[in-house]
Design an enzyme around this catalytic site. Structure first.
Site, PDB file in Angstrom:
ATOM      1  CB  SER A  50      20.558 -14.986 -13.388  1.00 50.62           C
ATOM      2  OG  SER A  50      22.480 -14.767 -12.422  1.00 50.62           O
ATOM      3  CE1 TYR A  83      20.612 -10.871 -16.519  1.00 54.17           C
ATOM      4  CE2 TYR A  83      21.806 -11.458 -15.142  1.00 54.17           C
ATOM      5  CZ  TYR A  83      21.417 -11.974 -16.603  1.00 54.17           C
ATOM      6  OH  TYR A  83      21.222 -13.198 -16.304  1.00 54.17           O
TER       7      TYR A  83
END
Length: 263
Positions: free
Chosen positions: A156, A169
């Site tokens: 990401s 995350y």
């Protein structure tokens, strides 16, 4: 979701890049995972998808894959457990006849105001879903994969530009980048390539379940493109990394961020 994410059913046209390949895709019931499953099928691959418990969504993916004329299997369960990951690999080998492509797409995130708001249980769950599952799947898949195979992990932009509200995350996504580069150096000895895709803001069901309405309204507008990406716009990156056209690429992270730099 409104608008409904575009998974490519009306737009993605394959070119036989993955004919005869057998793929295991986690998180294949929705979001990027569904778009990748559909794209792989239209490129000629048979697909086994893993999902948690969203049965209706999984059936939609199966319908789309079978509509492309390929074999489609859906397996529910929590990949945060090692035995589930081992069984996923075994079922792929048994029911598809082999395993050529592993795509680790499933992920978990929660938006929190600060580190004090993250419980140990939530932090543990985030790592189990995003890191441990990837580790277990790669561990059990690699011995059965052969030269020409590929593993594609999902990192990401959060690995490079972490948001404090997504601390857990973002930490896992940074770990995925490092894991990918390290594993690539080992796997290439067998002729297996390992790469990662680093999405920016992509319009998937993860977004409205994570953020409040105001954040969702502005989601993706901070990119040079001025909008969030659609799953169909990132699926071709996975196809490229899975097929022979990327035969000289391994240990890399490919960004699909709407123009935001990874560095």
């Amino acid at each position: 979701m409104n608008p409904r994410p575009d998974f490519g059913e009306d737009s993605y046209t394959g070119a036989n890049r993955l004919t005869g390949k057998r793929a295991l895709i986690t998180g294949g019931d929705s979001g990027i995972g569904r778009a990748v499953a559909l794209a792989f099928a239209r490129e000629g691959a048979d697909v086994l998808i893993s999902y948690l418990n969203e049965d209706d969504d999984a059936q939609e993916t199966l319908r789309a894959v079978r509509g492309a004329g390929r074999t489609a299997i859906a397996v529910p369960g929590d990949i945060g457990h090692e035995e589930q990951c081992r069984q996923l690999v075994q079922r792929t080998l048994t029911e598809l006849g082999g395993l050529d492509l592993l795509v680790n797409c499933a992920g978990f995130q929660m938006n929190r105001d600060g580190i004090d708001a993250i419980s140990t249980e939530e932090f543990d769950h985030t790592l189990k879903t995003n890191i441990y599952a990837m580790f277990w799947l790669c561990k059990y898949a690699l011995p059965h994969m052969h030269e020409g195979g590929a593993i594609i992990n999902t990192a990401s932009i959060q690995a490079y530009q972490p948001s404090p509200t997504l601390l857990a995350y973002a930490a896992t996504k940074g770990a995925i980048v490092t894991f990918t580069k390290a594993l690539a150096a080992e796997a290439i000895k067998k002729g297996i390539r390992v790469n990662a895709v680093a999405p920016g803001p992509i319009w998937t069901p993860l977004i409205p379940t994570t953020f409040d309405a105001e954040h969702v309204k502005e989601f993706g507008k901070n990119t040079p493109t001025g909008r969030a990406g659609q799953p169909v716009e990132i699926a071709p990156v996975y196809v490229f990394l899975a097929c022979n056209e990327s035969s000289y690429i391994t240990g890399e992270v490919v960004g699909a961020t709407g123009g935001r730099p990874l560095g």
